[in-house]
Design a protein around this motif. Structure first.
Motif, PDB file in Angstrom:
ATOM      1  N   LYS A  11      13.539 107.617  23.732  1.00 49.33           N
ATOM      2  CA  LYS A  11      13.417 108.212  25.063  1.00 49.33           C
ATOM      3  C   LYS A  11      14.263 109.480  25.177  1.00 49.33           C
ATOM      4  O   LYS A  11      13.796 110.512  25.646  1.00 49.33           O
ATOM      5  CB  LYS A  11      13.836 107.202  26.143  1.00 49.33           C
ATOM      6  CG  LYS A  11      13.953 107.845  27.522  1.00 49.33           C
ATOM      7  CD  LYS A  11      13.863 106.867  28.631  1.00 49.33           C
ATOM      8  CE  LYS A  11      13.921 107.479  30.031  1.00 49.33           C
ATOM      9  NZ  LYS A  11      13.945 108.907  30.165  1.00 49.33           N
ATOM     10  N   THR A  12      15.515 109.401  24.699  1.00 44.07           N
ATOM     11  CA  THR A  12      16.386 110.581  24.777  1.00 44.07           C
ATOM     12  C   THR A  12      15.781 111.754  24.002  1.00 44.07           C
ATOM     13  O   THR A  12      15.783 112.893  24.468  1.00 44.07           O
ATOM     14  CB  THR A  12      17.785 110.238  24.214  1.00 44.07           C
ATOM     15  OG1 THR A  12      18.321 109.174  24.973  1.00 44.07           O
ATOM     16  CG2 THR A  12      18.709 111.432  24.269  1.00 44.07           C
ATOM     17  N   GLN A  13      15.244 111.424  22.834  1.00 44.13           N
ATOM     18  CA  GLN A  13      14.688 112.505  22.011  1.00 44.13           C
ATOM     19  C   GLN A  13      13.445 113.122  22.646  1.00 44.13           C
ATOM     20  O   GLN A  13      13.239 114.333  22.588  1.00 44.13           O
ATOM     21  CB  GLN A  13      14.354 111.978  20.615  1.00 44.13           C
ATOM     22  CG  GLN A  13      15.598 111.454  19.911  1.00 44.13           C
ATOM     23  CD  GLN A  13      15.455 111.392  18.412  1.00 44.13           C
ATOM     24  OE1 GLN A  13      16.333 111.838  17.716  1.00 44.13           O
ATOM     25  NE2 GLN A  13      14.358 110.846  17.929  1.00 44.13           N
ATOM     26  N   ALA A  14      12.629 112.274  23.260  1.00 47.57           N
ATOM     27  CA  ALA A  14      11.429 112.791  23.921  1.00 47.57           C
ATOM     28  C   ALA A  14      11.824 113.698  25.087  1.00 47.57           C
ATOM     29  O   ALA A  14      11.263 114.782  25.272  1.00 47.57           O
ATOM     30  CB  ALA A  14      10.562 111.635  24.409  1.00 47.57           C
ATOM     31  N   ASP A  15      12.840 113.271  25.842  1.00 46.11           N
ATOM     32  CA  ASP A  15      13.304 114.086  26.971  1.00 46.11           C
ATOM     33  C   ASP A  15      13.886 115.411  26.480  1.00 46.11           C
ATOM     34  O   ASP A  15      13.668 116.461  27.079  1.00 46.11           O
ATOM     35  CB  ASP A  15      14.373 113.325  27.775  1.00 46.11           C
ATOM     36  CG  ASP A  15      13.785 112.130  28.506  1.00 46.11           C
ATOM     37  OD1 ASP A  15      12.538 112.049  28.613  1.00 46.11           O
ATOM     38  OD2 ASP A  15      14.562 111.267  28.957  1.00 46.11           O
ATOM     39  N   ILE A  84       7.085 118.233  17.786  1.00 46.57           N
ATOM     40  CA  ILE A  84       6.423 116.977  17.437  1.00 46.57           C
ATOM     41  C   ILE A  84       7.453 116.149  16.678  1.00 46.57           C
ATOM     42  O   ILE A  84       7.934 116.580  15.621  1.00 46.57           O
ATOM     43  CB  ILE A  84       5.192 117.206  16.525  1.00 46.57           C
ATOM     44  CG1 ILE A  84       4.263 118.279  17.105  1.00 46.57           C
ATOM     45  CG2 ILE A  84       4.450 115.882  16.287  1.00 46.57           C
ATOM     46  CD1 ILE A  84       3.572 117.908  18.386  1.00 46.57           C
ATOM     47  N   LEU A  85       7.828 114.992  17.246  1.00 47.35           N
ATOM     48  CA  LEU A  85       8.897 114.199  16.638  1.00 47.35           C
ATOM     49  C   LEU A  85       8.353 112.949  15.965  1.00 47.35           C
ATOM     50  O   LEU A  85       7.417 112.325  16.473  1.00 47.35           O
ATOM     51  CB  LEU A  85       9.910 113.773  17.707  1.00 47.35           C
ATOM     52  CG  LEU A  85      10.565 114.886  18.513  1.00 47.35           C
ATOM     53  CD1 LEU A  85      11.593 114.302  19.469  1.00 47.35           C
ATOM     54  CD2 LEU A  85      11.242 115.904  17.594  1.00 47.35           C
ATOM     55  N   GLY A  86       8.962 112.581  14.841  1.00 51.55           N
ATOM     56  CA  GLY A  86       8.655 111.305  14.206  1.00 51.55           C
ATOM     57  C   GLY A  86       9.442 110.175  14.874  1.00 51.55           C
ATOM     58  O   GLY A  86      10.185 110.400  15.827  1.00 51.55           O
ATOM     59  N   GLN A  87       9.277 108.991  14.354  1.00 48.35           N
ATOM     60  CA  GLN A  87      10.043 107.844  14.863  1.00 48.35           C
ATOM     61  C   GLN A  87      11.469 107.909  14.325  1.00 48.35           C
ATOM     62  O   GLN A  87      11.658 108.209  13.150  1.00 48.35           O
ATOM     63  CB  GLN A  87       9.405 106.531  14.380  1.00 48.35           C
ATOM     64  CG  GLN A  87       8.093 106.210  15.059  1.00 48.35           C
ATOM     65  CD  GLN A  87       8.270 105.980  16.547  1.00 48.35           C
ATOM     66  OE1 GLN A  87       9.201 105.295  16.965  1.00 48.35           O
ATOM     67  NE2 GLN A  87       7.395 106.562  17.346  1.00 48.35           N
ATOM     68  N   PRO A  88      12.456 107.641  15.161  1.00 47.23           N
ATOM     69  CA  PRO A  88      13.829 107.647  14.649  1.00 47.23           C
ATOM     70  C   PRO A  88      14.083 106.468  13.699  1.00 47.23           C
ATOM     71  O   PRO A  88      13.640 105.359  13.970  1.00 47.23           O
ATOM     72  CB  PRO A  88      14.688 107.515  15.911  1.00 47.23           C
ATOM     73  CG  PRO A  88      13.781 106.958  16.950  1.00 47.23           C
ATOM     74  CD  PRO A  88      12.392 107.397  16.614  1.00 47.23           C
ATOM     75  N   SER A 103      12.415 112.916  11.848  1.00 51.45           N
ATOM     76  CA  SER A 103      11.692 114.113  11.391  1.00 51.45           C
ATOM     77  C   SER A 103      11.164 114.891  12.587  1.00 51.45           C
ATOM     78  O   SER A 103      10.796 114.306  13.596  1.00 51.45           O
ATOM     79  CB  SER A 103      10.494 113.718  10.527  1.00 51.45           C
ATOM     80  OG  SER A 103      10.929 113.049   9.396  1.00 51.45           O
ATOM     81  N   PHE A 104      11.127 116.208  12.440  1.00 52.81           N
ATOM     82  CA  PHE A 104      10.497 117.007  13.497  1.00 52.81           C
ATOM     83  C   PHE A 104       9.608 118.078  12.882  1.00 52.81           C
ATOM     84  O   PHE A 104       9.778 118.463  11.725  1.00 52.81           O
ATOM     85  CB  PHE A 104      11.549 117.659  14.412  1.00 52.81           C
ATOM     86  CG  PHE A 104      12.404 118.706  13.714  1.00 52.81           C
ATOM     87  CD1 PHE A 104      13.666 118.386  13.251  1.00 52.81           C
ATOM     88  CD2 PHE A 104      11.938 120.008  13.534  1.00 52.81           C
ATOM     89  CE1 PHE A 104      14.452 119.339  12.612  1.00 52.81           C
ATOM     90  CE2 PHE A 104      12.718 120.973  12.895  1.00 52.81           C
ATOM     91  CZ  PHE A 104      13.982 120.636  12.428  1.00 52.81           C
ATOM     92  N   LEU A 105       8.681 118.509  13.683  1.00 53.47           N
ATOM     93  CA  LEU A 105       7.880 119.687  13.357  1.00 53.47           C
ATOM     94  C   LEU A 105       7.881 120.530  14.617  1.00 53.47           C
ATOM     95  O   LEU A 105       7.646 120.013  15.712  1.00 53.47           O
ATOM     96  CB  LEU A 105       6.460 119.266  12.976  1.00 53.47           C
ATOM     97  CG  LEU A 105       5.485 120.368  12.567  1.00 53.47           C
ATOM     98  CD1 LEU A 105       4.450 119.795  11.604  1.00 53.47           C
ATOM     99  CD2 LEU A 105       4.773 120.974  13.769  1.00 53.47           C
ATOM    100  N   VAL A 106       8.207 121.793  14.496  1.00 54.66           N
ATOM    101  CA  VAL A 106       8.226 122.668  15.670  1.00 54.66           C
ATOM    102  C   VAL A 106       7.259 123.813  15.442  1.00 54.66           C
ATOM    103  O   VAL A 106       7.373 124.556  14.463  1.00 54.66           O
ATOM    104  CB  VAL A 106       9.649 123.208  15.937  1.00 54.66           C
ATOM    105  CG1 VAL A 106       9.616 124.276  17.026  1.00 54.66           C
ATOM    106  CG2 VAL A 106      10.579 122.079  16.343  1.00 54.66           C
ATOM    107  N   ALA A 107       6.269 123.916  16.341  1.00 56.23           N
ATOM    108  CA  ALA A 107       5.373 125.064  16.326  1.00 56.23           C
ATOM    109  C   ALA A 107       5.923 126.092  17.304  1.00 56.23           C
ATOM    110  O   ALA A 107       6.499 125.730  18.338  1.00 56.23           O
ATOM    111  CB  ALA A 107       3.968 124.642  16.731  1.00 56.23           C
ATOM    112  N   THR A 120      10.138 122.800  10.057  1.00 55.06           N
ATOM    113  CA  THR A 120      10.086 121.344   9.908  1.00 55.06           C
ATOM    114  C   THR A 120      11.455 120.915   9.416  1.00 55.06           C
ATOM    115  O   THR A 120      12.182 121.713   8.838  1.00 55.06           O
ATOM    116  CB  THR A 120       9.040 120.888   8.872  1.00 55.06           C
ATOM    117  OG1 THR A 120       9.450 121.345   7.578  1.00 55.06           O
ATOM    118  CG2 THR A 120       7.665 121.449   9.185  1.00 55.06           C
ATOM    119  N   GLY A 121      11.796 119.666   9.668  1.00 49.02           N
ATOM    120  CA  GLY A 121      13.106 119.223   9.209  1.00 49.02           C
ATOM    121  C   GLY A 121      13.468 117.871   9.773  1.00 49.02           C
ATOM    122  O   GLY A 121      12.589 117.078  10.138  1.00 49.02           O
TER     123      GLY A 121
END
Ligand code: FES
Ligand SMILES: [Fe+2]
Lengths: 156, 418
Positions: A11-15, A84-88, A103-107, A120-121
């Motif tokens: 939740k924190t990461q999504a926010d 776009i975030l992966g599962q922690p 994991s993340f991907l940022v466009a 990405t990272g």
């Protein structure tokens, strides 16, 4: 409990991601608590244990300064991100302190509409679990590539 | 990005205007010019930054880099000496080394047909040289010592490794001249650097636009609000520009001068930089007195593509690598020194926020080159105007000048025969 931990962090990461992608950068420093650390580096620097970051902040003041500099001082073309975030993955847990990797991907979307994969990272995070929520104490953003296109203005 | 650029009408030596105050835009656009630069400048009689000596601390250490388009391997052999050679197999031209850096290397073997090289770049083995069962193999006339990648000459200066493909390049001391040498020594002399981080900023513009920007002290306090607001660099501060004899190397420096703080010239110009901006955490800018000469900023460039930077306590080397007519890699290496205290180290890391791809002052230098590259599209036959501070390429006490930018073009034209 650990299911909940996973949920709190998600939740924190999504926010966090929404906050940046919605251009509410003034709220971004509020995601950090306690002795805060925010650093952006690359996987080769991380692997070699090199200390410097592309961005380095060890106080919330430094995070606010990033934002006010972007608003008032720095010159760059308007742009926005889509995270776009992966599962922690929970790496370790000691009392209320939890380390995780995500994991993340940022466009990046430029003002002419050009959308490209900008980074990405992985996030290496330290959370404190309190009051049924995960509070971010440290975030080390480790980009897979050491090449940054033109500039890095917005936080990752 | 991948536009087709119309070939300029006038990209010939004859169309280069007299004097140093005009620069035709085709020089940033023309594919033929780019190719000619590779030959005349990057393969020519110039010294090119390759690496730091400390990155090759032990025998067997190696790394790969670029001199212009050309891939290069740099090694430290068991004799403790530094060597560099083209990263191109003498057989069919494949890259010899694919890794960025590594240790304990006694030889390099090409993956394609396993031709083998020693760390000095000599061909030492050819797979199946004598054939198999008396059949095939190399003819007797084939002599390994006659084949090998091209080797570079090496010069080491205060821990900086430079290389050159040219036999005609003068010694590094002669190449740089006394004033530039002294200013390199000021930052690095007698110290052991420590690499704190490495980052590459991919610039959407011709490499020369970045080098112009580095030498352009006129823009610094206008484009970069940070510089002015926090008195890192004002054109009204004490300082100056050094341009060497060739024009190609320069130093721009400034020293803290509290009297200049409220300089009326700035108020008069109504610049953006007169804002009320303040840092919430000013520790970012609390440095330590490292050089005891009051100079808080020294930007030094060596023709064609090397920069040594002191911005307060943020020390870095920058290597500029052209990738295409409109694409350039800017390689940052942030430095500390072996004798830094933990507090000093933290100061350098905090001040790292000023530079690099996200730097409060450098992110803008990363995009202005692109603004020019896009701005001059369709204007190949037009020219830039470089008249600030006169028409010459000389050292100056004022930094309200484009003297060192003109110096770059002086050296560039001498190299290119333009
Ligand atoms: S190309 Fe290297 S061995 Fe053939
Ligand atoms: Fe600049």
């Amino acid at each position: 409990m650990s299911d909940n931990v996973q949920q709190y962090i998600t939740k924190t990461q999504a926010d966090y991601a929404r906050c940046i992608d919605d251009d509410r950068l003034e709220e971004w420093p509020n995601f950090f608590h306690g002795p805060c650390l925010y650093k952006i580096t690359t996987s080769s620097n991380y692997r070699d244990g090199l200390e410097a970051g592309i961005v380095f902040a060890n106080s919330r003041g430094m995070l606010s300064d990033r934002v006010s500099a972007l608003r008032d001082a720095n010159i760059y073309e308007r742009q926005s991100y889509r995270h776009i975030l992966g599962q922690p993955s929970i790496i370790s847990k000691e009392g209320p302190m939890v380390r995780s990797e995500t994991s993340f991907l940022v466009a990046r979307i430029l003002q002419d509409g050009d959308t490209s994969i900008y980074a990405t990272g992985r996030y290496f995070d330290l959370y404190e679990i309190a009051d049924e929520a995960a509070k971010l104490n440290e975030r080390t953003v480790v980009c897979d590539s050491s090449r940054i296109d033109t500039l890095l203005a917005l936080p990752l | 990005m991948n536009k087709i650029v119309l070939p300029p009408n006038e990209s010939s030596p004859a169309s280069w205007p007299e004097g140093l105050t005009r620069v035709p835009y085709w020089v940033f656009q023309d594919q033929k010019i780019y190719a000619e630069e590779q030959r005349r400048i990057f393969q020519g009689p110039n010294w090119h930054y390759l690496a730091l000596e400390v990155e090759l601390a032990e025998a067997g250490d190696f790394l790969t880099t670029q001199v212009g388009d050309t891939p290069v391997i740099v090694t430290r052999d068991s004799d403790s000496e530094i060597y560099a050679f083209e990263n191109r197999c003498a057989h069919r031209g494949a890259l010899i080394c694919l890794e960025h850096r590594g240790k304990h290397r006694k030889d390099f073997s090409c993956v394609y047909h396993a031709w083998n090289y020693d760390p000095q770049g000599n061909l030492t083995g050819v797979a199946f040289k004598d054939g198999v069962k008396g059949k095939g193999g190399m003819p007797d006339s084939f002599k390994m010592e006659q084949h090998g990648p091209r080797k570079l000459r090496i010069a080491i200066l205060h821990g900086l490794i430079f290389g050159s493909f040219s036999e005609d390049v003068p010694s590094i001391e002669e190449y740089l001249g006394e004033e530039i040498l002294t200013r390199i020594e000021r930052v690095l002399g007698g110290r052991t650097p420590v690499v704190l981080g490495r980052f590459t900023q991919v610039l959407p513009n011709n490499w020369k636009l970045y080098m112009e920007n580095v030498k352009d002290s006129y823009h610094a306090s206008i484009l970069h609000l940070f510089f002015t607001t926090f008195e890192l660099n004002r054109l009204s501060q004490k300082g100056g520009i050094i341009v060497d004899e060739s024009g190609g190397h320069h130093v721009s420096y400034s020293a803290i001068d509290p009297d200049a703080e409220k300089d009326v010239e700035y108020a008069k110009q109504q610049l953006r930089s007169e804002s009320e901006y303040k840092l919430a955490d000013p520790t970012l800018l609390q440095g330590f007195d490292e050089y005891h000469d009051g100079v808080t900023l020294q930007i030094l460039s060596v023709f064609p593509t090397f920069v040594l930077q002191q911005i307060q306590n943020a020390i870095a080397v920058r290597q500029i690598v052209p990738r295409a007519v409109d694409k350039t890699d800017l390689n940052w290496t942030y430095l500390g020194f072996a004798d830094d205290t933990p507090e000093q180290r933290l100061t350098r890391i905090k001040q790292g926020n000023l530079v690099g791809p996200a730097g409060y002052i450098s992110m803008e230098d990363g995009c202005v080159g692109g603004f020019v590259q896009r701005g001059i599209a369709g204007a190949s036959d037009e020219r830039a105007v470089l008249e600030m501070g006169g028409a010459e390429a000389k050292s100056s006490e004022s930094r309200v000048t484009e003297s060192s930018v003109r110096g770059f073009w002086k050296a560039y034209r001498a190299n290119m025969g333009l």
